[in-house]
Design a protein around this motif. Structure first.
Motif, PDB file in Angstrom:
ATOM      1  N   ILE A 130     -43.100  24.642  15.297  1.00 43.63           N
ATOM      2  CA  ILE A 130     -42.058  24.784  16.148  1.00 43.63           C
ATOM      3  C   ILE A 130     -42.445  25.320  17.329  1.00 43.63           C
ATOM      4  CG2 ILE A 130     -39.903  25.946  16.340  1.00 43.63           C
ATOM      5  CD1 ILE A 130     -39.434  25.783  13.303  1.00 43.63           C
ATOM      6  N   PHE A 131     -42.204  24.940  18.453  1.00 49.54           N
ATOM      7  CA  PHE A 131     -42.707  25.260  19.682  1.00 49.54           C
ATOM      8  C   PHE A 131     -41.346  25.223  20.827  1.00 49.54           C
ATOM      9  CE2 PHE A 131     -43.695  20.783  20.123  1.00 49.54           C
ATOM     10  CZ  PHE A 131     -43.118  20.523  21.210  1.00 49.54           C
ATOM     11  N   GLN A 132     -41.413  25.983  21.651  1.00 52.25           N
ATOM     12  CA  GLN A 132     -40.617  26.001  22.865  1.00 52.25           C
ATOM     13  C   GLN A 132     -41.460  26.133  24.400  1.00 52.25           C
ATOM     14  OE1 GLN A 132     -37.252  28.469  22.298  1.00 52.25           O
ATOM     15  NE2 GLN A 132     -36.585  28.331  24.270  1.00 52.25           N
ATOM     16  N   ASP A 133     -41.422  24.960  25.222  1.00 53.01           N
ATOM     17  CA  ASP A 133     -42.069  24.724  26.406  1.00 53.01           C
ATOM     18  C   ASP A 133     -41.047  24.318  27.264  1.00 53.01           C
ATOM     19  OD1 ASP A 133     -43.760  24.177  28.417  1.00 53.01           O
ATOM     20  OD2 ASP A 133     -45.080  22.962  27.336  1.00 53.01           O
ATOM     21  N   PRO A 134     -41.040  25.296  28.539  1.00 57.91           N
ATOM     22  CA  PRO A 134     -40.163  25.293  29.574  1.00 57.91           C
ATOM     23  C   PRO A 134     -40.261  23.783  30.099  1.00 57.91           C
ATOM     24  CG  PRO A 134     -41.175  27.406  29.793  1.00 57.91           C
ATOM     25  CD  PRO A 134     -41.727  26.462  28.711  1.00 57.91           C
ATOM     26  N   ALA A 135     -41.529  23.120  30.247  1.00 63.50           N
ATOM     27  CA  ALA A 135     -41.689  21.870  30.696  1.00 63.50           C
ATOM     28  C   ALA A 135     -41.037  20.601  29.943  1.00 63.50           C
ATOM     29  CB  ALA A 135     -43.247  21.628  31.091  1.00 63.50           C
ATOM     30  N   TRP A 136     -40.759  21.125  28.805  1.00 64.04           N
ATOM     31  CA  TRP A 136     -40.072  19.847  27.731  1.00 64.04           C
ATOM     32  C   TRP A 136     -38.799  20.360  27.555  1.00 64.04           C
ATOM     33  CZ3 TRP A 136     -43.078  17.375  23.456  1.00 64.04           C
ATOM     34  CH2 TRP A 136     -44.498  17.031  23.893  1.00 64.04           C
ATOM     35  N   GLY A 137     -38.087  21.144  28.336  1.00 61.07           N
ATOM     36  CA  GLY A 137     -36.588  21.504  28.296  1.00 61.07           C
ATOM     37  C   GLY A 137     -36.467  22.829  27.848  1.00 61.07           C
ATOM     38  N   ASP A 138     -37.273  23.663  27.477  1.00 68.55           N
ATOM     39  CA  ASP A 138     -36.975  25.043  27.247  1.00 68.55           C
ATOM     40  C   ASP A 138     -36.119  25.078  26.050  1.00 68.55           C
ATOM     41  OD1 ASP A 138     -38.101  27.506  27.333  1.00 68.55           O
ATOM     42  OD2 ASP A 138     -36.448  28.239  28.918  1.00 68.55           O
ATOM     43  N   MET A 139     -36.467  24.528  24.859  1.00 68.14           N
ATOM     44  CA  MET A 139     -35.580  24.280  23.655  1.00 68.14           C
ATOM     45  C   MET A 139     -36.620  24.235  22.580  1.00 68.14           C
ATOM     46  SD  MET A 139     -33.513  20.882  23.748  1.00 68.14           S
ATOM     47  CE  MET A 139     -32.828  21.009  22.199  1.00 68.14           C
ATOM     48  N   SER A 185     -39.523   9.394  18.981  1.00 67.55           N
ATOM     49  CA  SER A 185     -39.761  10.623  19.441  1.00 67.55           C
ATOM     50  C   SER A 185     -40.124  11.130  20.703  1.00 67.55           C
ATOM     51  CB  SER A 185     -40.854  10.935  18.599  1.00 67.55           C
ATOM     52  OG  SER A 185     -41.331  12.491  18.475  1.00 67.55           O
ATOM     53  N   MET A 186     -39.471  11.882  21.655  1.00 65.56           N
ATOM     54  CA  MET A 186     -39.931  12.395  22.907  1.00 65.56           C
ATOM     55  C   MET A 186     -40.818  13.573  22.566  1.00 65.56           C
ATOM     56  SD  MET A 186     -37.789  10.681  24.689  1.00 65.56           S
ATOM     57  CE  MET A 186     -37.888  11.220  26.058  1.00 65.56           C
ATOM     58  N   ASP A 187     -42.065  12.859  22.778  1.00 66.72           N
ATOM     59  CA  ASP A 187     -43.333  13.873  22.250  1.00 66.72           C
ATOM     60  C   ASP A 187     -44.598  13.654  23.435  1.00 66.72           C
ATOM     61  OD1 ASP A 187     -44.694  11.232  21.612  1.00 66.72           O
ATOM     62  OD2 ASP A 187     -43.955  11.554  19.690  1.00 66.72           O
ATOM     63  N   SER A 188     -45.635  14.066  22.986  1.00 63.64           N
ATOM     64  CA  SER A 188     -46.665  14.009  24.121  1.00 63.64           C
ATOM     65  C   SER A 188     -46.986  12.830  24.853  1.00 63.64           C
ATOM     66  CB  SER A 188     -47.996  14.456  23.582  1.00 63.64           C
ATOM     67  OG  SER A 188     -48.058  16.129  23.160  1.00 63.64           O
ATOM     68  N   ARG A 189     -46.507  11.584  24.282  1.00 67.21           N
ATOM     69  CA  ARG A 189     -46.807  10.270  24.950  1.00 67.21           C
ATOM     70  C   ARG A 189     -45.680  10.115  26.116  1.00 67.21           C
ATOM     71  NH1 ARG A 189     -45.159   6.609  19.861  1.00 67.21           N
ATOM     72  NH2 ARG A 189     -43.644   8.456  19.999  1.00 67.21           N
ATOM     73  N   VAL A 190     -44.498  11.074  26.131  1.00 68.90           N
ATOM     74  CA  VAL A 190     -43.824  10.904  27.430  1.00 68.90           C
ATOM     75  C   VAL A 190     -44.224  11.623  28.319  1.00 68.90           C
ATOM     76  CG1 VAL A 190     -41.369  11.306  27.939  1.00 68.90           C
ATOM     77  CG2 VAL A 190     -41.881  10.492  25.692  1.00 68.90           C
ATOM     78  N   PRO A 196     -49.045  24.234  25.553  1.00 66.60           N
ATOM     79  CA  PRO A 196     -49.737  25.386  25.401  1.00 66.60           C
ATOM     80  C   PRO A 196     -49.808  26.097  23.827  1.00 66.60           C
ATOM     81  CG  PRO A 196     -48.605  25.674  27.374  1.00 66.60           C
ATOM     82  CD  PRO A 196     -48.001  24.463  26.590  1.00 66.60           C
ATOM     83  N   LEU A 197     -50.911  26.604  23.517  1.00 66.18           N
ATOM     84  CA  LEU A 197     -51.052  27.359  22.310  1.00 66.18           C
ATOM     85  C   LEU A 197     -49.719  28.450  22.049  1.00 66.18           C
ATOM     86  CD1 LEU A 197     -54.624  27.846  21.536  1.00 66.18           C
ATOM     87  CD2 LEU A 197     -53.057  26.297  20.415  1.00 66.18           C
ATOM     88  N   SER A 198     -49.622  29.034  23.386  1.00 64.79           N
ATOM     89  CA  SER A 198     -48.651  30.165  23.436  1.00 64.79           C
ATOM     90  C   SER A 198     -47.326  29.839  23.099  1.00 64.79           C
ATOM     91  CB  SER A 198     -48.810  30.888  24.874  1.00 64.79           C
ATOM     92  OG  SER A 198     -48.496  30.152  25.849  1.00 64.79           O
ATOM     93  N   THR A 199     -46.987  28.562  23.033  1.00 64.88           N
ATOM     94  CA  THR A 199     -45.510  28.142  23.098  1.00 64.88           C
ATOM     95  C   THR A 199     -45.345  27.983  21.636  1.00 64.88           C
ATOM     96  OG1 THR A 199     -46.080  25.633  23.015  1.00 64.88           O
ATOM     97  CG2 THR A 199     -45.423  26.751  25.068  1.00 64.88           C
ATOM     98  N   VAL A 200     -46.204  28.023  20.731  1.00 71.24           N
ATOM     99  CA  VAL A 200     -46.089  27.791  19.210  1.00 71.24           C
ATOM    100  C   VAL A 200     -45.386  29.273  18.540  1.00 71.24           C
ATOM    101  CG1 VAL A 200     -47.051  27.357  16.620  1.00 71.24           C
ATOM    102  CG2 VAL A 200     -47.784  26.068  19.042  1.00 71.24           C
TER     103      VAL A 200
END
Length: 248
Positions: free
Chosen positions: A78-87, A156-161, A172-176
């Motif tokens: 489970i991660f939360q990255d602002p570049a991916w919608g910050d959710m 899935s909206m993942d790294s490929r997108v 980033p590791l820090s988002t996990v």
């Protein structure tokens, strides 16, 4: 000859003592298991079907609190990255810093550093035609980053997108914040196995957290509480029946 005759009152007191001991131990295990689980794990409800069939939409999972340094390939995180919608998002890690992740080889498999990865958690889908991804891609994962994919590769909206992003789709590791160890609801979901195909790569796979011990402590404690609570009255009733039978 002399001997000690155990009365129904003695048996009742012994039954009460054993009953109280079982309930006390049960409470320690039950509450201790909950406290341990609250420290190690956080519940999370999966909002989409991007991890089907491993984790379905609406499933309640137990995710162990970890930082990114403990993540290994094959982990569902489970991660939360602002570049991916910050959710909060839940995806499977298929590549770590320094890896070259690509799809697909001649057998339709995902490859990591040129090694084909068997992914038994993927379900057959006519849209992918047996391939690990309907579209080809290649990415070099920067250091300190993770390349993540959903197990449902068609939506899935993942790294490929995000392949055109500066970090080539990685996060980033820090988002996990956590790693999924088990499905708590619906009941019977069980623990998530670590994919064997990733174990041959440097760093191997992560070890399952203490989820089995936590759940075992809670369940055993509950059984002792219920059993202990029933044992005392049961021994007293049996003692009274024997006493009445003896008088007759």
């Amino acid at each position: 000859m002399s001997g000690t005759v155990r009365t129904s009152g003695d048996r009742g007191r012994l039954g009460n003592a054993l009953s109280g001991l079982a309930v006390a131990v049960g409470c320690v295990l039950f509450l201790g298991g909950f406290a341990w689980g609250a420290v190690e794990y956080k519940p999370y409800t999966v909002p989409t079907d991007s991890m089907t069939p491993t984790v379905k939409v609406g499933d309640r999972v137990l995710a162990q609190r970890i930082d990114g340094s403990k993540v290994r390939r094959g982990d569902v995180v489970i991660f939360q990255d602002p570049a991916w919608g910050d959710m909060p998002m839940v995806k499977r890690v298929v590549g770590v810093g320094g890896d070259k992740v690509a799809c697909c080889d001649s057998q339709g498999r995902l490859t990591v550093n040129g090694k084909g990865i068997a992914e038994p958690y993927l379900q057959n889908n006519p849209l992918t035609k047996g391939r690990a991804s309907a579209t080809d891609f290649t990415a070099k994962v920067p250091e300190g980053q993770l390349f993540v994919l959903g197990d449902e590769r068609t939506n899935s909206m993942d790294s490929r997108v995000h392949l055109q992003d500066a970090e080539h789709g990685s996060v980033p590791l820090s988002t996990v914040s956590a790693r999924v160890d088990a499905i708590a609801w619906p009941l019977g979901g069980g623990v998530l196995d670590r994919p064997k195909a990733f174990s041959a790569l440097p760093g191997g796979v992560s070890q399952l957290g203490p989820v089995k011990l936590v759940l075992g402590s809670v369940l055993l404690g509950l059984l002792l509480i219920l059993g202990g609570a029933a044992y005392g009255p049961l021994t007293q009733r049996l003692g009274r029946k024997k006493a009445v039978a003896g008088v007759r």
